[in-house]
Design a protein around this motif. Structure first.
Motif, PDB file in Angstrom:
ATOM      1  N   LYS A 192       7.449   7.164 -13.939  1.00 27.61           N
ATOM      2  CA  LYS A 192       6.932   7.320 -15.311  1.00 27.61           C
ATOM      3  C   LYS A 192       5.770   8.140 -15.144  1.00 27.61           C
ATOM      4  O   LYS A 192       5.213   8.140 -14.256  1.00 27.61           O
ATOM      5  CB  LYS A 192       7.145   6.221 -15.932  1.00 27.61           C
ATOM      6  CG  LYS A 192       5.901   5.088 -15.160  1.00 27.61           C
ATOM      7  CD  LYS A 192       5.803   3.951 -16.119  1.00 27.61           C
ATOM      8  CE  LYS A 192       5.143   2.815 -15.507  1.00 27.61           C
ATOM      9  NZ  LYS A 192       4.885   1.696 -16.162  1.00 27.61           N
ATOM     10  N   VAL A 193       5.379   8.843 -15.920  1.00 27.34           N
ATOM     11  CA  VAL A 193       4.122   9.552 -16.132  1.00 27.34           C
ATOM     12  C   VAL A 193       2.954   8.431 -16.366  1.00 27.34           C
ATOM     13  O   VAL A 193       3.112   7.900 -17.762  1.00 27.34           O
ATOM     14  CB  VAL A 193       3.894  10.797 -17.008  1.00 27.34           C
ATOM     15  CG1 VAL A 193       2.661  11.554 -17.132  1.00 27.34           C
ATOM     16  CG2 VAL A 193       5.260  11.810 -16.607  1.00 27.34           C
ATOM     17  N   ILE A 194       1.816   8.453 -15.827  1.00 32.51           N
ATOM     18  CA  ILE A 194       0.795   7.532 -16.028  1.00 32.51           C
ATOM     19  C   ILE A 194      -0.385   8.349 -16.028  1.00 32.51           C
ATOM     20  O   ILE A 194      -0.789   9.124 -15.391  1.00 32.51           O
ATOM     21  CB  ILE A 194       0.602   6.523 -15.002  1.00 32.51           C
ATOM     22  CG1 ILE A 194       1.893   5.444 -14.849  1.00 32.51           C
ATOM     23  CG2 ILE A 194      -0.413   5.617 -15.233  1.00 32.51           C
ATOM     24  CD1 ILE A 194       1.801   4.977 -13.297  1.00 32.51           C
ATOM     25  N   TYR A 195      -1.211   7.999 -17.526  1.00 36.23           N
ATOM     26  CA  TYR A 195      -2.277   8.878 -17.588  1.00 36.23           C
ATOM     27  C   TYR A 195      -3.567   7.832 -17.267  1.00 36.23           C
ATOM     28  O   TYR A 195      -4.677   8.549 -17.196  1.00 36.23           O
ATOM     29  CB  TYR A 195      -2.437   9.301 -19.107  1.00 36.23           C
ATOM     30  CG  TYR A 195      -1.290  10.512 -19.409  1.00 36.23           C
ATOM     31  CD1 TYR A 195      -1.716  11.575 -19.189  1.00 36.23           C
ATOM     32  CD2 TYR A 195      -0.058   9.866 -19.838  1.00 36.23           C
ATOM     33  CE1 TYR A 195      -0.542  12.663 -19.322  1.00 36.23           C
ATOM     34  CE2 TYR A 195       0.747  10.817 -20.120  1.00 36.23           C
ATOM     35  CZ  TYR A 195       0.817  12.259 -19.940  1.00 36.23           C
ATOM     36  OH  TYR A 195       1.541  13.295 -20.041  1.00 36.23           O
ATOM     37  N   ASN A 196      -3.408   6.797 -17.494  1.00 33.68           N
ATOM     38  CA  ASN A 196      -4.640   5.873 -17.247  1.00 33.68           C
ATOM     39  C   ASN A 196      -4.721   5.855 -15.648  1.00 33.68           C
ATOM     40  O   ASN A 196      -3.942   5.507 -15.053  1.00 33.68           O
ATOM     41  CB  ASN A 196      -4.352   4.498 -17.768  1.00 33.68           C
ATOM     42  CG  ASN A 196      -5.655   3.691 -17.729  1.00 33.68           C
ATOM     43  OD1 ASN A 196      -5.653   2.688 -16.747  1.00 33.68           O
ATOM     44  ND2 ASN A 196      -6.251   3.621 -18.612  1.00 33.68           N
ATOM     45  N   ASN A 197      -6.085   5.929 -15.197  1.00 34.28           N
ATOM     46  CA  ASN A 197      -6.625   6.014 -13.930  1.00 34.28           C
ATOM     47  C   ASN A 197      -6.225   4.568 -13.201  1.00 34.28           C
ATOM     48  O   ASN A 197      -5.720   4.469 -12.140  1.00 34.28           O
ATOM     49  CB  ASN A 197      -8.057   6.345 -13.620  1.00 34.28           C
ATOM     50  CG  ASN A 197      -8.133   7.776 -14.216  1.00 34.28           C
ATOM     51  OD1 ASN A 197      -7.186   8.701 -13.884  1.00 34.28           O
ATOM     52  ND2 ASN A 197      -9.470   8.138 -14.499  1.00 34.28           N
ATOM     53  N   GLN A 198      -6.555   3.444 -13.731  1.00 35.67           N
ATOM     54  CA  GLN A 198      -6.426   2.130 -13.361  1.00 35.67           C
ATOM     55  C   GLN A 198      -4.857   1.793 -13.136  1.00 35.67           C
ATOM     56  O   GLN A 198      -4.699   1.452 -12.008  1.00 35.67           O
ATOM     57  CB  GLN A 198      -6.965   1.248 -14.460  1.00 35.67           C
ATOM     58  CG  GLN A 198      -6.843  -0.354 -13.846  1.00 35.67           C
ATOM     59  CD  GLN A 198      -7.627  -0.453 -12.684  1.00 35.67           C
ATOM     60  OE1 GLN A 198      -8.707   0.353 -12.410  1.00 35.67           O
ATOM     61  NE2 GLN A 198      -7.222  -1.422 -11.812  1.00 35.67           N
TER      62      GLN A 198
ATOM     63  N   GLU B  63      -3.084   1.342  -9.622  1.00 39.00           N
ATOM     64  CA  GLU B  63      -2.254  -0.065  -9.509  1.00 39.00           C
ATOM     65  C   GLU B  63      -0.687   0.393  -8.951  1.00 39.00           C
ATOM     66  O   GLU B  63      -0.249  -0.224  -8.066  1.00 39.00           O
ATOM     67  CB  GLU B  63      -2.075  -1.027 -10.657  1.00 39.00           C
ATOM     68  CG  GLU B  63      -3.657  -1.544 -10.943  1.00 39.00           C
ATOM     69  CD  GLU B  63      -3.347  -2.128 -11.916  1.00 39.00           C
ATOM     70  OE1 GLU B  63      -2.495  -2.277 -12.926  1.00 39.00           O
ATOM     71  OE2 GLU B  63      -4.575  -2.770 -12.430  1.00 39.00           O
ATOM     72  N   ALA B  64      -0.162   1.436  -9.520  1.00 35.20           N
ATOM     73  CA  ALA B  64       1.157   1.955  -9.330  1.00 35.20           C
ATOM     74  C   ALA B  64       1.186   2.506  -7.668  1.00 35.20           C
ATOM     75  O   ALA B  64       2.246   2.171  -6.955  1.00 35.20           O
ATOM     76  CB  ALA B  64       1.652   3.052 -10.224  1.00 35.20           C
ATOM     77  N   ILE B  65       0.095   3.215  -7.405  1.00 40.65           N
ATOM     78  CA  ILE B  65       0.093   3.755  -5.944  1.00 40.65           C
ATOM     79  C   ILE B  65       0.106   2.703  -4.932  1.00 40.65           C
ATOM     80  O   ILE B  65       0.800   2.612  -3.739  1.00 40.65           O
ATOM     81  CB  ILE B  65      -0.947   4.865  -5.848  1.00 40.65           C
ATOM     82  CG1 ILE B  65      -0.689   5.972  -6.417  1.00 40.65           C
ATOM     83  CG2 ILE B  65      -1.110   5.164  -4.443  1.00 40.65           C
ATOM     84  CD1 ILE B  65      -1.830   7.032  -6.893  1.00 40.65           C
ATOM     85  N   PHE B  66      -0.750   1.798  -5.354  1.00 37.11           N
ATOM     86  CA  PHE B  66      -1.013   0.507  -4.293  1.00 37.11           C
ATOM     87  C   PHE B  66       0.201  -0.286  -4.091  1.00 37.11           C
ATOM     88  O   PHE B  66       0.493  -0.631  -3.044  1.00 37.11           O
ATOM     89  CB  PHE B  66      -1.994  -0.462  -4.879  1.00 37.11           C
ATOM     90  CG  PHE B  66      -2.329  -1.388  -3.929  1.00 37.11           C
ATOM     91  CD1 PHE B  66      -3.322  -1.286  -2.907  1.00 37.11           C
ATOM     92  CD2 PHE B  66      -1.999  -2.840  -4.310  1.00 37.11           C
ATOM     93  CE1 PHE B  66      -3.350  -2.351  -2.127  1.00 37.11           C
ATOM     94  CE2 PHE B  66      -1.988  -3.869  -3.500  1.00 37.11           C
ATOM     95  CZ  PHE B  66      -3.164  -3.753  -2.283  1.00 37.11           C
ATOM     96  N   LYS B  67       0.979  -0.504  -5.526  1.00 38.72           N
ATOM     97  CA  LYS B  67       2.106  -1.152  -5.336  1.00 38.72           C
ATOM     98  C   LYS B  67       3.159  -0.364  -4.528  1.00 38.72           C
ATOM     99  O   LYS B  67       3.982  -1.156  -3.614  1.00 38.72           O
ATOM    100  CB  LYS B  67       2.831  -1.509  -6.940  1.00 38.72           C
ATOM    101  CG  LYS B  67       4.174  -2.076  -6.679  1.00 38.72           C
ATOM    102  CD  LYS B  67       4.544  -2.409  -8.451  1.00 38.72           C
ATOM    103  CE  LYS B  67       5.686  -2.946  -8.360  1.00 38.72           C
ATOM    104  NZ  LYS B  67       6.181  -3.386  -9.733  1.00 38.72           N
TER     105      LYS B  67
END
Length: 269
Positions: free
Chosen positions: A247-253, A257-261
């Protein structure tokens, strides 16, 4: 085959106290032993083996006996205090009787292991330095030149010509050292020579305040499928990208969190 001419070539091999990478026990250093093997395979050379360090040490004595077991009649030990730089002692020793060739390993197996000693020694003595050699092909003392075989990446070799005198570091690609014989080790002798007093600039007034910690495991690399054949490369280039559950995420936070997961799931972290 070595082709040393009739003139006697003065050769000095510097040996150090090595350390086994797993057990951490003292041993003869692998690269220094290979340098000594080159010296022993030069029968026309006046070979001298030297160690700079503490002489009244049982572990040092045992390791030096292993070097003697390779067929040496004698090893000279320059007495250097533990917190004193051995460069000054070696420089003073070689200033009086400068050898034609100085061989050493590329770096020590313990301590700083910076590999700078051969370079600093060559600078002090005004000699050329040749790194990563595997063999001495010939020495013409009358002409003042020697031919060496130098190790290059990917198993390649290069013949180089260097002017005498010179310092050379020996690569792990050199011939493996011979085994140490007990009888030869007992017959050989260790001669202790007091090093010339050095100035205070080469002495550490305080021991280095270094902290030694276990090495951390290296990060795991993500699995990347590599195409080995032309057909595989063509298939990978023309294949339609498969849509996953992304999914496309625009919020930096949220993106962080998605990259860390994802990195946790891939066991990179």
């Amino acid at each position: 085959m070595h082709k040393l001419l009739e003139e006697n070539v003065n050769m000095t091999v510097l040996v150090s106290i090595g350390e086994h990478p797993l057990s951490k026990r003292p041993r003869r250093a692998e690269q220094d032993a290979r340098a000594l093997e080159i010296g022993l395979n030069s029968p026309d050379a006046n070979l001298q083996v030297m160690h700079a360090g503490t002489a009244n040490n049982a572990q040092t004595h045992t390791v030096l006996k292993d070097y003697l077991g390779m067929g040496l009649p004698e090893i000279k030990v320059l007495t250097v205090p533990q917190e004193t730089d051995s460069l000054a002692a070696l420089t003073s020793s070689f200033t009086d009787s400068s050898p034609d060739i100085i061989l050493a390993g590329m770096r020590a197996e313990n301590g700083e292991s910076s590999g700078m000693l051969p370079y600093l020694l060559s600078e002090k003595l005004g000699m050329a330095v040749v790194p990563s050699i595997t063999e001495i092909l010939s020495v013409d003392k009358k002409a003042g030149f020697a031919e060496l075989l130098q190790a290059l990446p990917r198993g390649q070799r290069r013949k180089v010509s260097v002017k005498l005198p010179f310092v050379a570091t020996v690569d792990m690609a050199a011939a493996a050292p011979r085994q140490s014989a007990f009888g030869a080790a007992m017959r050989g002798k260790i001669t202790v020579v007091d090093a010339i007093a050095t100035d205070t600039t080469t002495t550490n007034d305080e021991p280095p305040q270094w902290k030694t910690t276990p090495a951390q495991p290296r990060p795991k690399r993500l699995k990347i499928v590599k195409a080995k054949t032309a057909a595989d490369r063509f298939k990978a280039a023309t294949a339609k990208a498969q849509g996953g559950g992304g999914k496309v995420i625009y919020n930096n936070q949220e993106a962080a969190e998605a990259i860390f997961k994802m990195l946790k799931e891939e066991k990179v972290l």
